[in-house]
Design a protein around this motif. Structure first.
Motif, PDB file in Angstrom:
ATOM      1  N   ASP A  28       0.843  -1.190   0.000  1.00 28.01           N
ATOM      2  CA  ASP A  28       0.000   0.000   0.000  1.00 28.01           C
ATOM      3  C   ASP A  28       0.880   1.243   0.000  1.00 28.01           C
ATOM      4  OD1 ASP A  28      -2.616  -1.268   0.201  1.00 28.01           O
ATOM      5  OD2 ASP A  28      -1.987  -1.875   2.212  1.00 28.01           O
ATOM      6  N   VAL A  29       0.644   2.127  -0.959  1.00 28.35           N
ATOM      7  CA  VAL A  29       1.418   3.359  -1.095  1.00 28.35           C
ATOM      8  C   VAL A  29       0.935   4.387  -0.081  1.00 28.35           C
ATOM      9  CG1 VAL A  29       1.977   5.281  -2.641  1.00 28.35           C
ATOM     10  CG2 VAL A  29       1.863   2.939  -3.540  1.00 28.35           C
ATOM     11  N   LEU A  30       1.879   4.934   0.690  1.00 29.66           N
ATOM     12  CA  LEU A  30       1.569   6.023   1.620  1.00 29.66           C
ATOM     13  C   LEU A  30       1.805   7.369   0.950  1.00 29.66           C
ATOM     14  CD1 LEU A  30       3.198   4.666   4.906  1.00 29.66           C
ATOM     15  CD2 LEU A  30       0.778   4.664   4.287  1.00 29.66           C
ATOM     16  N   SER A  31       2.891   7.456   0.179  1.00 27.33           N
ATOM     17  CA  SER A  31       3.196   8.691  -0.555  1.00 27.33           C
ATOM     18  C   SER A  31       4.090   8.362  -1.740  1.00 27.33           C
ATOM     19  CB  SER A  31       3.889   9.709   0.355  1.00 27.33           C
ATOM     20  OG  SER A  31       5.171   9.241   0.740  1.00 27.33           O
ATOM     21  N   SER A  32       4.045   9.236  -2.738  1.00 28.83           N
ATOM     22  CA  SER A  32       4.912   9.074  -3.908  1.00 28.83           C
ATOM     23  C   SER A  32       5.297  10.446  -4.433  1.00 28.83           C
ATOM     24  CB  SER A  32       4.216   8.254  -4.997  1.00 28.83           C
ATOM     25  OG  SER A  32       3.071   8.916  -5.478  1.00 28.83           O
ATOM     26  N   ALA A  33       6.520  10.534  -4.952  1.00 29.69           N
ATOM     27  CA  ALA A  33       7.013  11.781  -5.537  1.00 29.69           C
ATOM     28  C   ALA A  33       7.787  11.430  -6.800  1.00 29.69           C
ATOM     29  CB  ALA A  33       7.919  12.520  -4.549  1.00 29.69           C
ATOM     30  N   PHE A  34       7.508  12.141  -7.892  1.00 24.25           N
ATOM     31  CA  PHE A  34       8.178  11.860  -9.157  1.00 24.25           C
ATOM     32  C   PHE A  34       9.679  12.056  -9.000  1.00 24.25           C
ATOM     33  CE2 PHE A  34       9.715  13.208 -13.381  1.00 24.25           C
ATOM     34  CZ  PHE A  34       9.460  12.025 -14.059  1.00 24.25           C
ATOM     35  N   LEU A  35      10.440  11.094  -9.494  1.00 28.76           N
ATOM     36  CA  LEU A  35      11.883  11.095  -9.333  1.00 28.76           C
ATOM     37  C   LEU A  35      12.614  11.303 -10.650  1.00 28.76           C
ATOM     38  CD1 LEU A  35      14.070  10.658  -7.171  1.00 28.76           C
ATOM     39  CD2 LEU A  35      13.922   8.215  -7.646  1.00 28.76           C
ATOM     40  N   LEU A  36      12.294  10.482 -11.645  1.00 37.71           N
ATOM     41  CA  LEU A  36      13.010  10.590 -12.921  1.00 37.71           C
ATOM     42  C   LEU A  36      12.245   9.915 -14.042  1.00 37.71           C
ATOM     43  CD1 LEU A  36      14.777   7.721 -13.860  1.00 37.71           C
ATOM     44  CD2 LEU A  36      15.662   8.203 -11.608  1.00 37.71           C
ATOM     45  N   LEU A  37      12.608  10.307 -15.253  1.00 36.72           N
ATOM     46  CA  LEU A  37      12.098   9.668 -16.458  1.00 36.72           C
ATOM     47  C   LEU A  37      13.265   8.933 -17.084  1.00 36.72           C
ATOM     48  CD1 LEU A  37       9.736  10.909 -19.133  1.00 36.72           C
ATOM     49  CD2 LEU A  37      11.971  10.112 -19.850  1.00 36.72           C
ATOM     50  N   PHE A  85       9.079   6.823  -9.513  1.00 34.44           N
ATOM     51  CA  PHE A  85       8.633   7.600  -8.363  1.00 34.44           C
ATOM     52  C   PHE A  85       9.335   7.109  -7.103  1.00 34.44           C
ATOM     53  CE2 PHE A  85       5.295   8.105 -11.410  1.00 34.44           C
ATOM     54  CZ  PHE A  85       4.713   9.339 -11.161  1.00 34.44           C
ATOM     55  N   GLN A  86       9.716   8.041  -6.228  1.00 33.41           N
ATOM     56  CA  GLN A  86      10.180   7.699  -4.886  1.00 33.41           C
ATOM     57  C   GLN A  86       8.911   7.375  -4.107  1.00 33.41           C
ATOM     58  OE1 GLN A  86      13.634   8.211  -3.584  1.00 33.41           O
ATOM     59  NE2 GLN A  86      12.798   6.859  -2.040  1.00 33.41           N
ATOM     60  N   VAL A  87       8.853   6.186  -3.512  1.00 31.94           N
ATOM     61  CA  VAL A  87       7.613   5.725  -2.889  1.00 31.94           C
ATOM     62  C   VAL A  87       7.847   5.284  -1.450  1.00 31.94           C
ATOM     63  CG1 VAL A  87       5.775   3.987  -3.021  1.00 31.94           C
ATOM     64  CG2 VAL A  87       6.666   4.992  -5.115  1.00 31.94           C
ATOM     65  N   LYS A  88       6.936   5.691  -0.593  1.00 29.64           N
ATOM     66  CA  LYS A  88       6.888   5.207   0.790  1.00 29.64           C
ATOM     67  C   LYS A  88       5.696   4.255   0.855  1.00 29.64           C
ATOM     68  CE  LYS A  88       9.901   8.217   2.638  1.00 29.64           C
ATOM     69  NZ  LYS A  88      11.224   7.912   2.241  1.00 29.64           N
ATOM     70  N   VAL A  89       5.921   3.073   1.457  1.00 28.42           N
ATOM     71  CA  VAL A  89       4.857   2.089   1.572  1.00 28.42           C
ATOM     72  C   VAL A  89       4.574   1.775   3.033  1.00 28.42           C
ATOM     73  CG1 VAL A  89       5.169   1.012  -0.690  1.00 28.42           C
ATOM     74  CG2 VAL A  89       6.526   0.212   1.244  1.00 28.42           C
ATOM     75  N   LYS A  90       3.372   1.264   3.275  1.00 31.61           N
ATOM     76  CA  LYS A  90       2.936   0.954   4.633  1.00 31.61           C
ATOM     77  C   LYS A  90       3.783  -0.162   5.246  1.00 31.61           C
ATOM     78  CE  LYS A  90      -1.327  -0.164   7.108  1.00 31.61           C
ATOM     79  NZ  LYS A  90      -2.748  -0.464   6.957  1.00 31.61           N
ATOM     80  N   LYS A 111      24.377  12.385  -4.873  1.00 28.43           N
ATOM     81  CA  LYS A 111      23.127  12.884  -4.296  1.00 28.43           C
ATOM     82  C   LYS A 111      22.002  12.715  -5.316  1.00 28.43           C
ATOM     83  CE  LYS A 111      20.987  16.893  -2.197  1.00 28.43           C
ATOM     84  NZ  LYS A 111      20.938  18.319  -2.100  1.00 28.43           N
ATOM     85  N   GLN A 112      20.956  12.015  -4.908  1.00 28.69           N
ATOM     86  CA  GLN A 112      19.787  11.869  -5.763  1.00 28.69           C
ATOM     87  C   GLN A 112      18.791  12.961  -5.385  1.00 28.69           C
ATOM     88  OE1 GLN A 112      21.115   9.028  -4.223  1.00 28.69           O
ATOM     89  NE2 GLN A 112      22.046   8.332  -6.100  1.00 28.69           N
ATOM     90  N   SER A 113      18.170  13.543  -6.381  1.00 24.12           N
ATOM     91  CA  SER A 113      17.196  14.594  -6.096  1.00 24.12           C
ATOM     92  C   SER A 113      15.905  14.321  -6.857  1.00 24.12           C
ATOM     93  CB  SER A 113      17.756  15.966  -6.486  1.00 24.12           C
ATOM     94  OG  SER A 113      18.079  15.986  -7.862  1.00 24.12           O
ATOM     95  N   LEU A 114      14.819  14.874  -6.334  1.00 25.64           N
ATOM     96  CA  LEU A 114      13.520  14.721  -6.970  1.00 25.64           C
ATOM     97  C   LEU A 114      13.389  15.675  -8.147  1.00 25.64           C
ATOM     98  CD1 LEU A 114      11.179  14.514  -3.854  1.00 25.64           C
ATOM     99  CD2 LEU A 114      11.926  12.635  -5.300  1.00 25.64           C
ATOM    100  N   SER A 115      12.674  15.241  -9.155  1.00 20.50           N
ATOM    101  CA  SER A 115      12.329  16.086 -10.283  1.00 20.50           C
ATOM    102  C   SER A 115      10.924  16.609 -10.054  1.00 20.50           C
ATOM    103  CB  SER A 115      12.387  15.287 -11.578  1.00 20.50           C
ATOM    104  OG  SER A 115      13.699  14.852 -11.814  1.00 20.50           O
ATOM    105  N   THR A 116      10.451  17.414 -10.964  1.00 20.22           N
ATOM    106  CA  THR A 116       9.104  17.953 -10.825  1.00 20.22           C
ATOM    107  C   THR A 116       8.144  17.186 -11.709  1.00 20.22           C
ATOM    108  OG1 THR A 116      10.020  20.136 -10.394  1.00 20.22           O
ATOM    109  CG2 THR A 116       7.705  20.040 -11.014  1.00 20.22           C
TER     110      THR A 116
END
Length: 153
Positions: A66-75, A92-97, A138-143
């Motif tokens: 189950d996904v708690l949160s997700s943020a786009f990371l890369l294409l 996507f960078q994903v946090k799961v339950k 260092k990995q960073s999030l994209s938009t």
């Protein structure tokens, strides 16, 4: 979306970068023609489904996560040398339950899973091969900007 592009060989896939408390990355194993390889969990986007909806569906269907949160990371884009197949992967960078996947017994494509350090990833047959991303200091999030469709009257 897959059905629109099958004839042309284009596949749009979502993938989850899930890390445990030690920073290890979850990968699933698949086997093709007797060869095992590793990939980020995820799968194809269905027509009318957002990337985030596809991500949630795929993780639930395949691994009971189950996904708690997700943020786009890369294409990531990969085109085979013969120009027969073209893969676009949205990661996507994903946090799961719960960080312990349970492989769906109906899921024949997945033969295993594991958590790996960035260094261990370098030695694996990772597909698509995004090992360069993990070599970065260092990995960073994209938009990621989802937008509503503009209906013309």
């Amino acid at each position: 979306m897959d059905f629109l592009f099958k004839k042309k060989g284009l596949r749009v896939r979502v993938a989850a970068l899930i890390q445990d408390k030690k920073g290890k990355v979850l990968l699933i194993q698949q086997t093709k023609k007797g060869q095992g390889y590793w990939l980020l969990p995820g799968g194809g986007i269905e027509f009318g489904e957002s990337a985030e909806e596809a991500l949630q569906r795929e993780l639930k269907e395949e691994l009971d996560l189950d996904v708690l949160s997700s943020a786009f990371l890369l294409l990531n884009e990969s085109i085979d040398p013969k120009k027969q197949r073209h893969l676009i992967q949205l990661v996507f960078q994903v946090k799961v339950k719960d960080q312990v996947p349970k492989i769906n017994p109906k899921e024949k494509a997945i033969s295993g899973f594991g958590y790996f350090t960035f260094e261990e990833l370098q030695k694996l047959d990772l597909r698509p091969d995004i090992k360069e991303y993990f070599k970065k200091k260092k990995q960073s999030l994209s938009t990621y900007v989802p937008s509503k469709w503009v209906v013309e009257s």
